[in-house]
Design a protein around this motif. Sequence first.
Motif, short mmCIF file in Angstrom:
data_model
loop_
_atom_site.label_atom_id
_atom_site.label_comp_id
_atom_site.label_asym_id
_atom_site.label_seq_id
_atom_site.Cartn_x
_atom_site.Cartn_y
_atom_site.Cartn_z
N LEU A 223 -26.26 4.16 12.66
CA LEU A 223 -27.67 4.49 12.43
C LEU A 223 -28.57 3.34 12.85
O LEU A 223 -29.60 3.55 13.50
N SER A 224 -28.19 2.12 12.51
CA SER A 224 -28.99 0.95 12.86
C SER A 224 -29.04 0.71 14.36
O SER A 224 -30.06 0.29 14.90
N ALA A 225 -27.93 0.96 15.04
CA ALA A 225 -27.90 0.78 16.49
C ALA A 225 -28.78 1.80 17.20
O ALA A 225 -29.31 1.52 18.27
N CYS A 226 -28.96 2.96 16.59
CA CYS A 226 -29.70 4.05 17.23
C CYS A 226 -31.15 4.16 16.80
O CYS A 226 -31.90 4.95 17.38
N SER A 227 -31.57 3.38 15.80
CA SER A 227 -32.92 3.54 15.29
C SER A 227 -33.42 2.26 14.63
O SER A 227 -32.84 1.80 13.64
N PRO A 228 -34.52 1.70 15.13
CA PRO A 228 -35.09 0.53 14.45
C PRO A 228 -35.58 0.88 13.03
O PRO A 228 -35.58 0.02 12.15
N LYS B 78 -39.01 11.24 16.51
CA LYS B 78 -40.11 10.27 16.58
C LYS B 78 -40.33 9.62 15.21
O LYS B 78 -40.49 8.41 15.12
N SER B 79 -40.31 10.40 14.15
CA SER B 79 -40.54 9.84 12.82
C SER B 79 -39.43 8.89 12.41
O SER B 79 -39.67 7.93 11.68
N LEU B 80 -38.20 9.12 12.89
CA LEU B 80 -37.07 8.24 12.56
C LEU B 80 -36.78 7.23 13.67
O LEU B 80 -35.82 6.47 13.57
#
Length: 175
Positions: A50-55, A108-110
């Motif tokens: 999750l961290s790798a795919c989303s700041p 976009k929100s995530l």
Amino acid sequence: MDDDPQFCLRWNDHQSTLVAVFDRLLENEALVDCTLAAEGKCLNAHRVVLSACSPYFELLLSKHYDKHPILILQDVKFQELKAMMDYMYRGEVSISSDQLGALLKAAKSLQIKGLWDNRKGDVESSVHVKPKSPQPVIPLPIVQGLTMEQRRRDDSREGSQSPGLIKKKKNKAEK
């Protein structure tokens, strides 16, 4: 010895192997360390993916010290969450055209990378291709799933070390 050749060991199937392993870990719910919830339904996940795919997830999860946090997503439908998880773990997802708008809005929100580019503030146009290195490298033979490339010392990566065993084998082969 500044003329000592450096070797770059490359795992040819590294990316596809990691994607397959992450997919298998998700399917088996092995080593999961967080849960995402939407519309009263839950999906287990791995913080590192999750961290790798989303700041957004990276910031949220880096400040969350629980052993297994549960993140409740209020404005995301479970179907969208499932599609985003498939995208993050597998690098692709198939959805119908009527679901596309809602998925992109949730992405976009995530701040899901590849579905939303936070530099532009909109949906990314396509897959980004990494530019080729301007300096040529000399390909060496493939050895059990590895590709080795010989590089000049000034082209080596910081902190990389020349593998002694391979170097010794190469020296013996030249004799």
